[in-house]
Structure formats: structure tokens, C-alpha cells
Design a protein around this motif. Structure first.
Motif, short mmCIF file in Angstrom:
data_model
loop_
_atom_site.label_atom_id
_atom_site.label_comp_id
_atom_site.label_asym_id
_atom_site.label_seq_id
_atom_site.Cartn_x
_atom_site.Cartn_y
_atom_site.Cartn_z
N ARG A 28 0.83 -1.21 0.00
CA ARG A 28 0.00 0.00 0.00
C ARG A 28 0.86 1.26 0.00
N VAL A 29 1.99 1.24 0.71
CA VAL A 29 2.89 2.38 0.68
C VAL A 29 3.39 2.60 -0.74
N ALA A 67 13.61 6.08 2.41
CA ALA A 67 13.26 4.66 2.50
C ALA A 67 12.19 4.47 3.58
N TYR A 68 11.29 3.54 3.29
CA TYR A 68 10.28 3.08 4.25
C TYR A 68 10.76 1.75 4.79
N VAL A 100 11.70 6.38 7.22
CA VAL A 100 10.44 6.26 7.94
C VAL A 100 10.31 4.82 8.40
N LEU A 101 10.19 4.63 9.72
CA LEU A 101 10.10 3.28 10.30
C LEU A 101 8.68 2.99 10.73
N LEU A 102 8.17 1.82 10.33
CA LEU A 102 6.90 1.34 10.86
C LEU A 102 7.16 0.64 12.18
N ILE A 167 -2.20 4.13 6.98
CA ILE A 167 -0.76 4.12 7.25
C ILE A 167 0.01 4.52 6.00
N ALA A 168 -0.36 3.93 4.87
CA ALA A 168 0.32 4.22 3.60
C ALA A 168 0.18 5.69 3.22
#
Length: 284
Positions: A28-29, A67-68, A100-102, A167-168
Motif C-alpha cells: 500500500r505504501v 526509505a520506508y 520512515v520506520l513502521l 498508514i500508507a
């Protein structure tokens, strides 16, 4: 060129690495980022990126702008802290400073992983998400729902389930907003209302037109069942510890994180359930 046009042009040139690009959040991101005009570099084993093999990281990160980061097992595992820290340092060394960290809302075990990111020298943002709505429609919980009973160690605790599409959208907004959410921000994302697992299952049951029940079990009993399905012992122990932490009611409140970033309310669980049912998520 106007300031807005300049910003749009910059966004279109921006290349973002998306780890877990075939997974629940990463897919989704990637979709949301492409929709916003970013160049997406999907990072998955199928594309030659492996969290467990640091020699695969540089060719994925090189010449990217951001970066995710989504660690594939659990963000609270010791391997996650080690892997995220090492990858973040390598990314910074290659000039990829925006990371970006989940992370997981309320998960004490995730704090070392967050610290590994924040001490890397990156321009970081941490997204702490509540339990995903899509955990009911994708992954190991689906089988129980398909067969009419969800067995899970959540008791009657209430959770503000969040849609992974929100979230995405938040991650994409963070990446395209310049410095607004960078520079060391932690965002807590939840859905708009609290539901117990029993209530969530009831909404899914109503959306499918069938009868699905929820059976709460002790965490240890659930862990033994996972072990019986072949989950490695160390992973079982971590999950037991995480569930014991998260299911104590600490997350039984909503936040304004989604609205703060996106300027709109988060998606409701009832809408998720109706859409997933229509798509056949719980058909045998």
C-alpha cells in the motif's frame, strides 16, 4: 516556477525504497507513493533485497532519496533492532537520509529498534501503528474466520484498529511534506473508534452474512498452538511476550495522528469489513 510547482517537481524526482513491498503495508505504501508521483524502488527478496543479507542492501539503497522500513517478523525482535540499525547507518552513508520506520504502538519490545533508527544519524520519522484492520483479512487469522471461529489471546480488551491504507497515506505524506514531519517525529496512528476483538469479529460476521464467533484463550495456550503449527520456539516466545504486553489495555484509546497528517478522519472498521467481505476475503 511557483513554489507549489517546484515542490511537485521535487516530489516527482524523489526515489523512495519501500521494504516489504509485497506485504500488507509495503504494497500500500508503494501504491500511495506512486500515486503521489514518487519513484518507488520495491525492496523484497523477489527483487534481490534481503534483510538477513546486508550485502544486498547497497544496490537497493544507492541513489535513493528516502526509505520506508518495515521489518518482516516483528519490530520488537532483537534481530529487528540489529537489522534496522545497520541498514539505517548504511543508508545514511549512501546519502539516503530520510527514513520512515513502521513501529508498533505500545510495544515496549520495539523501543530498541526505534532507538537503533534514532541514533543512526538519519532524518527519521517513526510511525507507531495500532493493530491493522487488514490483519483480519490477510495473514494467519483468515483461516479461523473462514471456518467460523477466531481463536485469539486478546480477551475483551479494546483496540482502535487502523486501516493500512491510512498508514500508507500518512507515510507518503511524511515523505512528500519536506521537513514538516521529519527531523525526529513520532506519529501514533489509530482508527477512529475502539472495538474489542469480539466486536470486530461481530462486524466481520455481519458483513459476510454468516456466523463467526470469537473465542479468547490464554496467551500461553495460543503460543502452544502456534508451536504446533511449526512456528519456531524463539518466535513463539517473542509473540507471547508481545501479546501479554499489548493486550493489557494500554492501547485502548484513539489518537488524532491520521487527521493531523492527512486532514481527514481515519477509515472506519465497518467500511473495511464491508469492502473486504465484498472482495471475498472470508470466502471458503
Amino acid at each position: 516556477m511557483t513554489q507549489n510547482a517546484a515542490g511537485t517537481a521535487h516530489t516527482q524526482r524523489m526515489t523512495v525504497v519501500v521494504t516489504g513491498a509485497s506485504g500488507r503495508t509495503g504494497s500500500r505504501v508503494a501504491e500511495a507513493a506512486r500515486g503521489a508521483g514518487l519513484v518507488v524502488r520495491a525492496a523484497s527478496r523477489a527483487r534481490g533485497f534481503d534483510w538477513e543479507d546486508p550485502t544486498t542492501w547497497a544496490r537497493t539503497l544507492r541513489d535513493a532519496d528516502a526509505a520506508y522500513l518495515m521489518y518482516p517478523s516483528d519490530v520488537g525482535s532483537p534481530a529487528a533492532a540489529e537489522g534496522v540499525g545497520a541498514l539505517a547507518r548504511e543508508a545514511v552513508g549512501l546519502g539516503v537520509r530520510r527514513l520512515v520506520l513502521l513501529s508498533a504502538r505500545g510495544e515496549d519490545q520495539a523501543l530498541p529498534t526505534e532507538e537503533a533508527l534514532t541514533s543512526s544519524g538519519a532524518d527519521w520519522t517513526i510511525v507507531r501503528a495500532s493493530w491493522f484492520s487488514q490483519n483480519f483479512s490477510e495473514g494467519p487469522l483468515v483461516e479461523g474466520l473462514v471456518h467460523g471461529e477466531l481463536v485469539f489471546p486478546a480477551g475483551e480488551v479494546r483496540e482502535p484498529f487502523v486501516d493500512v491504507r491510512d498508514i500508507a497515506d500518512v507515510v507518503t505524506a511524511v515523505l512528500t511534506s519536506g521537513d514538516r514531519y521529519g527531523g525526529g517525529r513520532t506519529l501514533e496512528l489509530t482508527g477512529p473508534r475502539l472495538l474489542s476483538w469480539r466486536e470486530a469479529v461481530a462486524e466481520i460476521s455481519g458483513a459476510t452474512g454468516g456466523t463467526i464467533t470469537y473465542t479468547p484463550v490464554p496467551t500461553r495456550a495460543y503460543g502452544e498452538a502456534l508451536a504446533g503449527f511449526g512456528v519456531p520456539p524463539e518466535e513463539v516466545e517473542l509473540l507471547i511476550e508481545v501479546f501479554d504486553t499489548l493486550m493489557d489495555g494500554r492501547n485502548a484509546h484513539v489518537t488524532d495522528g491520521v487527521r493531523e497528517v492527512l486532514g481527514r478522519a481515519p477509515r472506519d472498521f465497518a467500511d473495511f469489513a464491508r469492502e473486504a467481505a465484498a472482495a471475498g476475503a472470508w470466502q471458503a
